[in-house]
Write an enzyme that holds these catalytic residues in place. Structure first.
Site, PDB file in Angstrom:
ATOM      1  N   ASP A   1      37.743  36.972  32.128  1.00 57.17           N
ATOM      2  CA  ASP A   1      38.345  35.660  32.036  1.00 57.17           C
ATOM      3  C   ASP A   1      38.098  35.389  33.374  1.00 57.17           C
ATOM      4  O   ASP A   1      37.967  35.434  34.326  1.00 57.17           O
ATOM      5  CB  ASP A   1      39.412  35.452  31.765  1.00 57.17           C
ATOM      6  N   ILE A   2      37.659  33.810  32.898  1.00 55.17           N
ATOM      7  CA  ILE A   2      37.857  32.968  34.120  1.00 55.17           C
ATOM      8  C   ILE A   2      38.719  32.005  34.379  1.00 55.17           C
ATOM      9  O   ILE A   2      39.488  31.823  33.415  1.00 55.17           O
ATOM     10  CB  ILE A   2      36.463  31.610  34.087  1.00 55.17           C
TER      11      ILE A   2
ATOM     12  N   GLU B   1      35.334  30.960  28.068  1.00 60.14           N
ATOM     13  CA  GLU B   1      34.974  31.598  29.046  1.00 60.14           C
ATOM     14  C   GLU B   1      35.252  33.475  29.406  1.00 60.14           C
ATOM     15  O   GLU B   1      36.009  33.450  30.213  1.00 60.14           O
ATOM     16  CB  GLU B   1      36.886  30.621  30.059  1.00 60.14           C
TER      17      GLU B   1
ATOM     18  N   ASN C   1      37.547  22.094  33.582  1.00 60.37           N
ATOM     19  CA  ASN C   1      37.359  21.402  32.943  1.00 60.37           C
ATOM     20  C   ASN C   1      37.906  19.615  33.099  1.00 60.37           C
ATOM     21  O   ASN C   1      37.319  19.012  32.677  1.00 60.37           O
ATOM     22  CB  ASN C   1      37.465  21.678  31.467  1.00 60.37           C
TER      23      ASN C   1
END
Length: 297
Positions: free
Chosen positions: A168-169, A212, A176
């Protein structure tokens, strides 16, 4: 790129001369060398394979090519001096797409190779459209699910380890919200590029599973190997130097990873590996992110 396999140097020279004007030609004088070239970093787009060779014959080479995930989809054309119906039928039933009878007729070889290369281009394009993530260019969730199921069955048969890295980011929503969705898309593209560049084996797969979330399937990989790759991925993403002013973890974009390794049991599904990787990923996030946690069984 065309791979020509024949135990006769004269035949290799003749076929290479026919094709070299339009294609990059590689040659192998036996089955072992053919398999090595077919599984190299730049596999051939088409293989012309002699049937009768000492040691490992063409049928055995074809069988091994079709059984290996990295080479199963490479088109194979058998080339043989045997023109009996049963010989041709056997070759086609093993997965070959055509059967060329010796002696070599240059115009026929050129025409058949050209036709099969065009068919492969069309098939590759269609496959990319259905299995490629449209934004990042790496594999999509559909491809991930299919590949994991295939490699899970193979690992279960061979009782070999298989590893999965869930990725995961970190704090991507905050990214965002601050930088905007167009910049968020560019972030996803650069992260995907860093993850994909960490993987060097053609048998491994990196995919975007949604938003993500990314994952890497690593067949025949033990925990140590998967941990090594996970750390390469983590440092590779950090080295991109993508500014993330609203991250609670780091002033640049980072990732968290969950690494899972197991040998499949007969009564298990691939979900067992996914659950183990997701649990490890949850631990990595809970421990502060920008790190990996590994679990094996």
């Amino acid at each position: 790129t065309i791979l020509v396999v024949d135990d006769s140097p004269e035949n290799l020279q003749v076929i290479s001369a026919v094709l070299k004007e339009h294609y990059k030609v590689k040659v192998a004088i036996n089955g072992e060398r053919a398999l090595a070239l077919a599984t190299a970093a730049e596999p051939p787009d088409l293989i012309l394979l002699d049937v009768m060779m000492p040691g490992m014959d063409g049928y055995e080479v074809c069988s091994r090519l079709k059984a290996h995930p990295a080479t199963a989809r490479i088109p194979v054309l058998f080339v043989s001096s045997r023109d009996e119906e049963e010989d041709e039928a056997r070759g086609l039933s093993m997965g070959a797409i055509d059967y060329i009878v010796k002696p070599i007729r240059p115009s026929i070889v050129q025409a058949r190779v050209r036709n099969h290369i065009e068919l492969k281009r069309s098939r590759d394009l269609l496959e990319r459209l259905t299995t490629q993530d449209h934004l990042t260019g790496i594999s999509n969730r559909r491809r991930f699910d299919d590949f994991l199921a295939l490699e899970w069955r193979r690992a279960a048969r061979e009782q070999a380890p298989i590893s999965l890295v869930s990725i995961d980011i970190d704090h991507f929503k905050a990214y965002n919200d601050h930088y905007g969705h167009p910049q968020g898309d560019q972030c996803l593209i650069q992260v995907a590029r860093a993850l994909a560049s960490s993987v060097t084996r053609p048998t491994d797969l990196v995919a975007r599973c949604g938003g993500e979330e990314f994952a890497a399937v690593l067949p025949c990989t033990d925990s140590a190997g998967a941990i090594n790759l996970a750390e390469q991925m983590r440092t590779g993403v950090l080295a991109q130097g993508l500014e993330h002013a609203h991250s609670a973890t780091h002033n640049h974009v980072t990732i968290s990873l969950g690494v899972a390794t197991l040998v499949p049991q007969a009564d298990e599904s691939p979900q067992a590996l996914v659950d183990l990787a997701d649990a490890a990923l949850y631990e990595a996030k809970s421990a502060g992110r920008n790190r990996f946690v590994a679990r094996q069984r």
